[in-house]
Write a protein that holds these residues in place. Structure first.
Motif, mmCIF file in Angstrom:
data_model
loop_
_atom_site.group_PDB
_atom_site.id
_atom_site.type_symbol
_atom_site.label_atom_id
_atom_site.label_comp_id
_atom_site.label_asym_id
_atom_site.label_seq_id
_atom_site.Cartn_x
_atom_site.Cartn_y
_atom_site.Cartn_z
ATOM 1 N N GLY A 318 -5.900 82.668 29.570
ATOM 2 C CA GLY A 318 -4.971 83.676 28.744
ATOM 3 C C GLY A 318 -3.682 83.684 29.334
ATOM 4 N N GLN A 319 -2.664 83.509 28.363
ATOM 5 C CA GLN A 319 -1.404 83.744 28.770
ATOM 6 C C GLN A 319 -0.514 84.451 27.602
ATOM 7 N N GLN A 320 -0.019 85.579 28.103
ATOM 8 C CA GLN A 320 0.594 86.332 27.300
ATOM 9 C C GLN A 320 1.492 87.337 28.274
ATOM 10 N N ALA A 321 0.718 88.031 29.252
ATOM 11 C CA ALA A 321 1.652 88.552 30.154
ATOM 12 C C ALA A 321 1.340 88.358 31.600
ATOM 13 N N GLY A 322 2.437 88.563 32.600
ATOM 14 C CA GLY A 322 1.937 88.060 33.921
ATOM 15 C C GLY A 322 3.169 88.395 34.883
ATOM 16 N N ALA A 323 2.875 87.944 36.189
ATOM 17 C CA ALA A 323 3.575 87.832 37.095
ATOM 18 C C ALA A 323 3.697 86.953 38.046
ATOM 19 N N GLY A 324 4.765 86.431 38.562
ATOM 20 C CA GLY A 324 4.723 85.332 39.768
ATOM 21 C C GLY A 324 5.917 85.333 40.444
ATOM 22 N N PHE A 325 6.168 84.413 41.585
ATOM 23 C CA PHE A 325 7.163 84.077 42.238
ATOM 24 C C PHE A 325 7.101 82.696 42.797
ATOM 25 N N ALA A 326 8.406 82.073 43.128
ATOM 26 C CA ALA A 326 8.907 80.875 43.531
ATOM 27 C C ALA A 326 9.320 81.164 45.220
ATOM 28 N N TYR A 327 8.675 80.550 46.039
ATOM 29 C CA TYR A 327 9.259 80.551 47.528
ATOM 30 C C TYR A 327 9.809 79.382 47.715
ATOM 31 N N LYS A 328 11.181 79.322 48.393
ATOM 32 C CA LYS A 328 11.782 78.159 48.687
ATOM 33 C C LYS A 328 11.628 78.086 50.173
ATOM 34 N N VAL A 329 10.665 76.927 50.491
ATOM 35 C CA VAL A 329 10.275 76.683 51.859
ATOM 36 C C VAL A 329 11.451 75.923 52.462
ATOM 37 N N SER A 330 12.110 75.044 51.695
ATOM 38 C CA SER A 330 13.195 74.429 52.198
ATOM 39 C C SER A 330 14.099 73.972 50.982
ATOM 40 N N ASP A 331 15.120 73.101 51.161
ATOM 41 C CA ASP A 331 16.018 72.844 50.194
ATOM 42 C C ASP A 331 15.215 71.848 49.125
ATOM 43 N N ALA A 332 14.242 71.146 49.669
ATOM 44 C CA ALA A 332 13.475 70.265 48.637
ATOM 45 C C ALA A 332 12.055 70.646 48.381
ATOM 46 N N LEU A 333 11.419 71.836 49.126
ATOM 47 C CA LEU A 333 10.081 71.882 48.999
ATOM 48 C C LEU A 333 10.054 73.502 48.584
ATOM 49 N N THR A 334 9.130 73.638 47.535
ATOM 50 C CA THR A 334 9.039 75.033 47.019
ATOM 51 C C THR A 334 7.516 75.271 46.685
ATOM 52 N N PHE A 335 7.233 76.383 46.971
ATOM 53 C CA PHE A 335 5.756 76.891 46.817
ATOM 54 C C PHE A 335 5.829 78.167 45.853
ATOM 55 N N SER A 336 5.054 77.991 44.614
ATOM 56 C CA SER A 336 4.900 79.090 43.666
ATOM 57 C C SER A 336 3.699 79.303 43.206
ATOM 58 N N ALA A 337 3.715 80.615 42.691
ATOM 59 C CA ALA A 337 2.309 80.940 42.153
ATOM 60 C C ALA A 337 2.515 82.056 41.087
ATOM 61 N N GLY A 338 1.304 82.257 40.259
ATOM 62 C CA GLY A 338 1.402 83.069 39.182
ATOM 63 C C GLY A 338 0.196 83.611 38.519
#
Length: 545
Positions: A318-338
């Motif tokens: 189900g996708q209508q409302a929600g929240a998430g973030f992106a964490y810049k581990v380094s210039d090239a590596l990103t961890f994200s969740a939602g």
């Protein structure tokens, strides 16, 4: 000889006073001309030339700060560097001065001052420069007056815009898509009942459709963004969609019968220097949190198909409302969740009582290579994976809740600015709760040629397999009879393999207008060889402002 009784602290008065002294008679003790020349020669040999070293009057052993002329002597040495003492370190300030000595010293100081003036005024305009400028001003007097008038007009317009602007914090941008499209089945051989009997009861008339969007982007700090999107559209799906397959869906699909609605309402803001957070009250997609690597991931300027935009697992749950973030581990590596929910505003279901999707992603990307690993846990209360692509069976539509662990891997290689190649693989390990387990696979290869034939153009190809039911523990068709038209009773997977072959060319006509003709070729639609191939073609014209 005449002697100095007082020295000024400034150079110019000293020099002027010295000039006046030249008009006075010599002292009573007369000297012959030969004596005077001898004194000048001796003075020169002893080093009292007027080209000093700027150390200050304190360098002279016979000069004290208490002497009445100390400050004047110190200024001449430090500021103009045109006085020296005798080799033994004395100045002999109480010694009588001849006119010849005075002339030699004065000349040295004048030369030093002339040199300093020349150095500091080397870049100054000369009289000739000023005269040239005057003639140019006279020659272009009319043009200068015109420029002055234009500046006045611009200032007036700027003042008017500032007084009447829409907002100091909000920017408006829009996008309008016109699409002329057609569906071209080969013949009437389509299985729409699941019993192996071929027939055709869907329409394929050429259609003209649109999608209109207005984005109001507001920033309060310069680093955040509040987005309000209004949308109206009438891009309905082909009637083959619910009867044979969902593979022929456009990337810009959606129909609200031209009613204006709030399609997206979201807020994005930084948390510290490495985290970017987002909150959606409406219109969220898991791809808003778990970004893709695919350059075709744009419904207006990328792939013409829904499948060609991104891995279908990003649409599950189900996708209508929600929240998430992106964490810049380094210039090239990103961890994200939602986290997304389908009925967050409904008090009977809320954020956690209805359809949802919870995902995380680790993505590496540099200038030439990108790799992403994705996991999404999805749940639908009324059944279905909700990816809304591929074969009907792969969607697991029905009235039984479905929970799934969805896994994806995506890569992108950009060897040059003129070419890139990428792709993904997606797998859904689904459970029809209390009934059966099912596996759904999909994959794609993308090829792109940016700026081919002109800046902003894009030639693109997508080849792959849209979601396919590859196996189930029980006859899924018997669990949701009537919803799996391409499956005969007892079948545990899609009958055959079908492929998605897509080509499009975006022509950047102007900065604000692009035209994209494109075609999709579906072999064995619905992964069922009973069905004849389908070709879907469109000419998508986009206006941006």
């Amino acid at each position: 000889m005449t002697t100095f009784h007082r020295l000024s602290s400034r150079a110019t008065p000293i020099l002027l006073g010295s000039v006046l002294l030249m008009a006075q008679p010599l002292a009573a003790e007369a000297q012959t001309h030969q004596d005077l020349f001898d004194q000048i020669q001796t003075y020169s040999e002893e080093g009292n030339s007027m080209l000093g070293q700027g150390v200050g009057a304190s360098q002279f052993s016979d000069v004290s700060p208490n002497d009445w002329a100390f400050q004047a002597l110190d200024d001449l040495v430090r500021r103009y560097d045109c006085l020296k003492g005798y080799p033994n370190g004395t100045f002999r300030g109480d010694r009588a001065l001849s006119r010849y000595e005075f002339a030699a010293g004065l000349n040295a100081c004048l030369q030093q001052i002339e040199r300093l003036i020349a150095e500091t005024t080397a870049d100054f305009a000369t009289r000739e420069d000023l005269e040239t400028m005057r003639r140019l001003m006279e020659e272009f007097e009319a043009e200068l007056a015109m420029l002055g008038t234009r500046v006045d007009n611009l200032e007036s317009r700027v003042a008017f815009l500032e007084d009447n602007q829409f907002s100091t914090t909000t920017k408006l941008d829009g996008e309008v898509i016109f699409a002329l499209s057609g569906l071209f089945p080969n013949d009437d051989r389509y299985d729409t009942t699941g019993n192996g009997v071929t027939n055709r009861d869907f329409s394929d008339n050429i259609v003209f459709q649109h999608r209109t969007r207005l984005n109001f982007d507001t920033s309060f700090t310069g680093r955040d963004r509040l987005r309000t999107r209004l949308q109206a559209r009438n891009v309905s799906d082909w009637s083959i969609d619910g009867r044979v397959t969902r593979e022929a869906r456009w990337g810009f699909r959606g129909d609200n019968e031209n009613a204006v609605e709030v399609d997206v309402l979201s807020y994005r803001f930084p948390v510290g220097s490495k985290i970017t957070a987002q909150i959606f009250a409406n219109g969220v997609g898991m791809d808003d949190f778990l970004s893709t690597l695919n350059p075709f991931d744009s419904s207006g300027g990328g792939s013409i198909s829904r499948f060609g935009q991104r891995n279908p697992i990003l649409r599950t749950g189900g996708q209508q409302a929600g929240a998430g973030f992106a964490y810049k581990v380094s210039d090239a590596l990103t961890f994200s969740a939602g986290y997304t929910a389908d009925n967050a505003a409904d008090a009977a279901q809320g954020l956690f009582g209805a359809d949802y999707a919870l995902g995380a992603q680790l993505q590496y990307e540099n200038d030439t290579f990108g790799l992403g690993l994705t996991y999404i846990n999805s749940y639908t209360k009324d059944g279905g994976l909700n990816h809304d692509t591929g074969s009907l069976p792969s969607n697991l539509d029905g009235n039984t809740p479905v929970v799934a662990n969805n896994f994806g891997i995506e890569a992108l290689v950009t060897p040059s600015d003129a070419f890139f190649v990428g792709g993904w693989v997606g797998f859904s390990d689904a459970v029809i709760i209390g009934q059966a387990e099912a596996d759904v696979w999909n994959y794609a290869l993308t090829l792109g040629f940016p700026d081919l034939g002109g800046e902003g153009n894009l030639l693109g190809f997508v080849v792959g397999q849209q979601p396919r039911l590859s196996g189930s523990e029980l006859p899924v068709a018997s669990l949701t009879a009537g919803d799996f038209g391409a499956l005969g009773l007892g079948a545990r997977e899609d009958r055959d393999l079908g492929y998605h072959i897509e080509a499009f060319y975006k022509w950047q006509l102007t900065e604000h207008i692009d035209i994209t003709p494109g075609v999709i070729w579906l072999t064995n639609p619905g992964h069922n060889s009973t069905n004849s191939d389908v070709i879907a073609a469109t000419v998508r014209t986009r206006f941006k402002f």
